[in-house]
Design a protein around this motif. Structure first.
Motif, mmCIF file in Angstrom:
data_model
loop_
_atom_site.group_PDB
_atom_site.id
_atom_site.type_symbol
_atom_site.label_atom_id
_atom_site.label_comp_id
_atom_site.label_asym_id
_atom_site.label_seq_id
_atom_site.Cartn_x
_atom_site.Cartn_y
_atom_site.Cartn_z
ATOM 1 N N GLY A 262 -14.932 54.623 -10.191
ATOM 2 C CA GLY A 262 -15.954 53.604 -10.068
ATOM 3 C C GLY A 262 -15.587 52.353 -10.847
ATOM 4 N N GLN A 263 -15.893 51.187 -10.262
ATOM 5 C CA GLN A 263 -15.587 49.934 -10.946
ATOM 6 C C GLN A 263 -16.286 49.843 -12.293
ATOM 7 N N GLY A 264 -17.509 50.359 -12.372
ATOM 8 C CA GLY A 264 -18.240 50.291 -13.629
ATOM 9 C C GLY A 264 -17.519 51.014 -14.740
ATOM 10 N N ALA A 265 -17.054 52.237 -14.467
ATOM 11 C CA ALA A 265 -16.326 53.003 -15.478
ATOM 12 C C ALA A 265 -15.016 52.312 -15.833
ATOM 13 N N PHE A 266 -14.335 51.778 -14.828
ATOM 14 C CA PHE A 266 -13.051 51.102 -15.054
ATOM 15 C C PHE A 266 -13.233 49.882 -15.951
ATOM 16 N N LEU A 267 -14.162 49.007 -15.616
ATOM 17 C CA LEU A 267 -14.358 47.779 -16.390
ATOM 18 C C LEU A 267 -14.897 48.070 -17.784
ATOM 19 N N THR A 268 -15.766 49.069 -17.891
ATOM 20 C CA THR A 268 -16.300 49.426 -19.207
ATOM 21 C C THR A 268 -15.184 49.929 -20.115
ATOM 22 N N ALA A 269 -14.287 50.749 -19.567
ATOM 23 C CA ALA A 269 -13.161 51.254 -20.358
ATOM 24 C C ALA A 269 -12.236 50.128 -20.813
ATOM 25 N N LEU A 270 -12.158 49.056 -20.018
ATOM 26 C CA LEU A 270 -11.302 47.921 -20.378
ATOM 27 C C LEU A 270 -11.971 46.972 -21.366
ATOM 28 N N GLY A 271 -13.247 47.200 -21.671
ATOM 29 C CA GLY A 271 -13.912 46.375 -22.677
ATOM 30 C C GLY A 271 -14.754 45.256 -22.114
ATOM 31 N N LEU A 272 -15.293 45.419 -20.897
ATOM 32 C CA LEU A 272 -16.100 44.374 -20.280
ATOM 33 C C LEU A 272 -17.253 43.934 -21.170
ATOM 34 N N PHE A 273 -17.992 44.887 -21.723
ATOM 35 C CA PHE A 273 -19.189 44.527 -22.472
ATOM 36 C C PHE A 273 -18.837 43.935 -23.838
ATOM 37 N N ALA A 274 -17.781 44.441 -24.464
ATOM 38 C CA ALA A 274 -17.358 43.859 -25.738
ATOM 39 C C ALA A 274 -16.906 42.415 -25.543
ATOM 40 N N ARG A 275 -16.141 42.150 -24.479
ATOM 41 C CA ARG A 275 -15.698 40.793 -24.202
ATOM 42 C C ARG A 275 -16.886 39.890 -23.878
ATOM 43 N N THR A 276 -17.839 40.409 -23.119
ATOM 44 C CA THR A 276 -19.013 39.616 -22.759
ATOM 45 C C THR A 276 -19.828 39.251 -23.993
ATOM 46 N N ALA A 300 -23.107 48.171 -13.652
ATOM 47 C CA ALA A 300 -24.222 49.116 -13.565
ATOM 48 C C ALA A 300 -24.111 49.954 -12.294
ATOM 49 N N PRO A 301 -24.347 51.271 -12.382
ATOM 50 C CA PRO A 301 -24.212 52.132 -11.203
ATOM 51 C C PRO A 301 -25.086 51.706 -10.035
ATOM 52 N N GLU A 302 -26.292 51.206 -10.327
ATOM 53 C CA GLU A 302 -27.205 50.834 -9.247
ATOM 54 C C GLU A 302 -26.880 49.466 -8.654
ATOM 55 N N ARG A 303 -25.901 48.776 -9.225
ATOM 56 C CA ARG A 303 -25.499 47.480 -8.693
ATOM 57 C C ARG A 303 -24.079 47.592 -8.114
ATOM 58 N N MET A 304 -23.062 47.031 -8.754
ATOM 59 C CA MET A 304 -21.708 47.100 -8.201
ATOM 60 C C MET A 304 -20.866 48.208 -8.816
ATOM 61 N N GLY A 305 -21.356 48.827 -9.873
ATOM 62 C CA GLY A 305 -20.528 49.737 -10.647
ATOM 63 C C GLY A 305 -20.101 50.996 -9.929
ATOM 64 N N ARG A 306 -20.934 51.514 -9.027
ATOM 65 C CA ARG A 306 -20.586 52.752 -8.335
ATOM 66 C C ARG A 306 -20.017 52.489 -6.942
ATOM 67 N N LEU A 307 -20.609 51.547 -6.211
ATOM 68 C CA LEU A 307 -20.131 51.267 -4.858
ATOM 69 C C LEU A 307 -18.717 50.720 -4.869
ATOM 70 N N PHE A 308 -18.395 49.874 -5.835
ATOM 71 C CA PHE A 308 -17.053 49.313 -5.939
ATOM 72 C C PHE A 308 -16.146 50.301 -6.677
ATOM 73 N N LYS A 309 -14.888 50.358 -6.247
ATOM 74 C CA LYS A 309 -13.924 51.299 -6.806
ATOM 75 C C LYS A 309 -12.687 50.557 -7.300
ATOM 76 N N ALA A 310 -11.949 51.208 -8.173
ATOM 77 C CA ALA A 310 -10.652 50.722 -8.643
ATOM 78 C C ALA A 310 -9.607 51.797 -8.366
ATOM 79 N N MET A 311 -8.452 51.371 -7.858
ATOM 80 C CA MET A 311 -7.353 52.296 -7.602
ATOM 81 C C MET A 311 -6.036 51.578 -7.853
ATOM 82 N N ALA A 312 -5.089 52.280 -8.470
ATOM 83 C CA ALA A 312 -3.780 51.700 -8.759
ATOM 84 C C ALA A 312 -2.687 52.535 -8.106
ATOM 85 N N VAL A 313 -1.739 51.853 -7.487
ATOM 86 C CA VAL A 313 -0.540 52.471 -6.915
ATOM 87 C C VAL A 313 0.632 51.995 -7.747
#
Length: 331
Positions: A262-276, A300-313
């Motif tokens: 999930g994008q929310g978990a990905f961005l949170t792990a990268l420090g989104l809220f600390a940077r904000t 937030a899961p109810e906004r973009m955090g769950r519907l949006f995903k992150a994937m790396a190749v």
């Protein structure tokens, strides 16, 4: 869908109809810039390295990323060669104006990802895959039919079964499988490149994290849902990204894949809220609230955090990447 979106992006301002993550919060581009620095170091810090963005929009994401890179990682800033995959001359001009003040690195534009030169690379693609054209196959009692558009309506024609890896999915009569052949081709292209050179491709988009069937084609006009068959070229057409299918293609060729998560978990792990929080300090109350609300909108899961995903190749030699580490659960 392909012709309609080509006309749409060539003649209209898409940001009048939708807003993307970089436009919601500058922290989004900044933390992806920091992610690119750490990823480059995990690649062995190749010099030069291609920093690629597919579908760069107004250049906002890359401009925010490059400003942070210039301050925190001048060695990476010196090594990078900027490559932008963009077909619209109008958007290329906007991107140039956004990026020229943010970097001294050479900038090259390409119509297709295939045209980007070989070499070690980091690719960023935010909301790029969802606009690529899809096919819709319908399972009937007698086999498979494909939807086509004629005179503003869907019509069915005989079709072959879905190709691998989609042919392994169970679909009941009346069910639909969507196939995004350009996205599958991109996954294959990147995986083949990664067989011979070190690199990482990061995709952030809304879509599926498990193999399911169903219809996801949608249209947006002036920020509102619209009929995808009405007035081709006047609305933005998108479909959910089938991340499991892309993962299967890349793994089958020999690349390593992290996610989707999930994008929310990905961005949170990268420090989104600390940077904000750092960006909000000292700002007027209204600006601070807007920054914090933007971060919640992205994660937030109810906004973009769950519907949006992150994937790396990535190249098989590269280990776990930031944002994809397993989350330890307690209790």
């Amino acid at each position: 869908m392909e012709r309609a979106n080509a006309a749409y992006y060539a003649t209209r301002d898409p940001f009048a109809d939708f807003i993307t993550a970089p436009e919601i919060s500058q922290a989004f581009g900044e933390i992806l810039g920091a992610w690119a620095v750490v990823t480059w170091q995990s690649m062995g810090s190749p010099d030069p390295v291609l920093l690629i963005e597919a579908g760069p929009g107004r250049g906002t994401l890359m401009a925010d990323a490059l400003r942070l890179v210039g301050r925190l990682a001048p060695d990476f800033a010196q090594a990078l060669r900027l490559q932008l995959v963009e077909t619209s001359p109008r958007l290329r001009a906007i991107q140039h104006d956004a990026l020229a003040p943010a970097t001294a690195a050479p900038i090259a534009w390409h119509d297709r990802l295939e045209d980007v030169p070989d070499g070690p690379f980091i690719l960023l693609a935010n909301e790029f895959l969802d606009a690529l054209p899809i096919r819709q196959l319908v399972r009937t009692q007698d086999g498979w039919m494909e939807r086509h558009v004629r005179d503003g309506n869907f019509v069915l024609h005989d079709s072959d079964p879905p190709p691998p890896p989609l042919d392994r999915r169970t679909v009941e009569p009346g069910g639909v499988i969507e196939i995004c052949e350009p996205a599958l081709a991109i996954a294959g292209l990147l995986a083949r490149r990664l067989a011979g050179t070190v690199g990482v491709a990061l995709f952030l988009d809304y879509g599926l994290d498990r193999p399911v069937a169903g219809e996801t084609l949608q249209a947006l006009r002036q920020g509102q849902p619209a009929d995808p068959l009405l007035d081709p070229g006047e609305a933005d057409l998108t479909a959910h990204v089938d991340f499991p299918a892309l993962r299967d293609v890349a793994l089958g060729i020999g690349a390593t894949v992290h996610g989707p998560v999930g994008q929310g978990a990905f961005l949170t792990a990268l420090g989104l809220f600390a940077r904000t929080e750092r960006l909000a300090r000292g700002r007027p109350p209204g600006e601070a609230r807007a920054l914090i609300d933007g971060a919640h909108r992205l994660a937030a899961p109810e906004r973009m955090g769950r519907l949006f995903k992150a994937m790396a190749v990535c190249h098989p030699s590269i280990g776990m990447l930031p944002g994809f580490e397993p989350v330890e659960r307690t209790g």
